[in-house]
Design an enzyme around this catalytic site. Structure first.
Site, PDB file in Angstrom:
ATOM      1  N   CYS A  20      34.972 -16.538   2.009  1.00  0.00           N
ATOM      2  CA  CYS A  20      34.888 -15.112   1.658  1.00  0.00           C
ATOM      3  C   CYS A  20      35.438 -14.251   2.799  1.00  0.00           C
ATOM      4  O   CYS A  20      34.801 -14.120   3.840  1.00  0.00           O
ATOM      5  CB  CYS A  20      33.418 -14.778   1.363  1.00  0.00           C
ATOM      6  N   CYS A  32      33.211 -11.447   3.945  1.00  0.00           N
ATOM      7  CA  CYS A  32      32.075 -12.008   4.701  1.00  0.00           C
ATOM      8  C   CYS A  32      32.470 -12.240   6.162  1.00  0.00           C
ATOM      9  O   CYS A  32      31.705 -11.933   7.080  1.00  0.00           O
ATOM     10  CB  CYS A  32      31.623 -13.334   4.089  1.00  0.00           C
TER      11      CYS A  32
END
Length: 123
Positions: free
Chosen positions: A30, A33
């Site tokens: 991600c 993230c």
């Protein structure tokens, strides 16, 4: 303060035994993230009275499923074992600090009363 890696072994104990816990649900694939990780880490240094935890959703699928995680990064904040915040998306540093300030300033007696009131309504 170091960020804790949370898993099945320490998740419940961490939530139950600490006043304020903020959790970052994330995954290695991600991009948002990965961009949020340094912001989260820096906030952990600015708020030593808060426990900062990370849950890798790929490794801790049961926890992610239990909290119905559908989008990451997802931030979740607990105070006195009560979930106060759960929202997908990375926050800028200022917004994260503001969120934590708001959580610290909450009247938890009022929050507990509201939780009890909602329990009674549902029963």
């Amino acid at each position: 303060m170091a960020v804790l890696e949370l898993n099945q072994n320490n998740f419940k104990e961490t939530i139950e035994n600490n006043n304020i816990v903020i959790i970052d649900f994330w995954a290695a694939w991600c991009g948002p993230c990965m961009n949020f990780a340094p912001i989260f880490e820096a906030a952990s240094e600015e708020h030593p009275d808060v426990i900062f935890g990370k849950i890798n959703t790929e490794q801790e699928r049961e926890i992610a499923a239990a909290f119905n995680v559908r989008g990451i990064p997802l931030l979740m904040v607990f105070r006195d074992n009560i979930m106060l915040y759960s929202e997908s998306g990375a926050l800028p540093a200022a917004a994260l600090n503001d969120l934590l300030t708001q959580v610290k300033n909450l009247d938890m007696d009022a929050v507990r009363a509201e939780v009890e009131k909602n329990k009674t309504i549902k029963e």
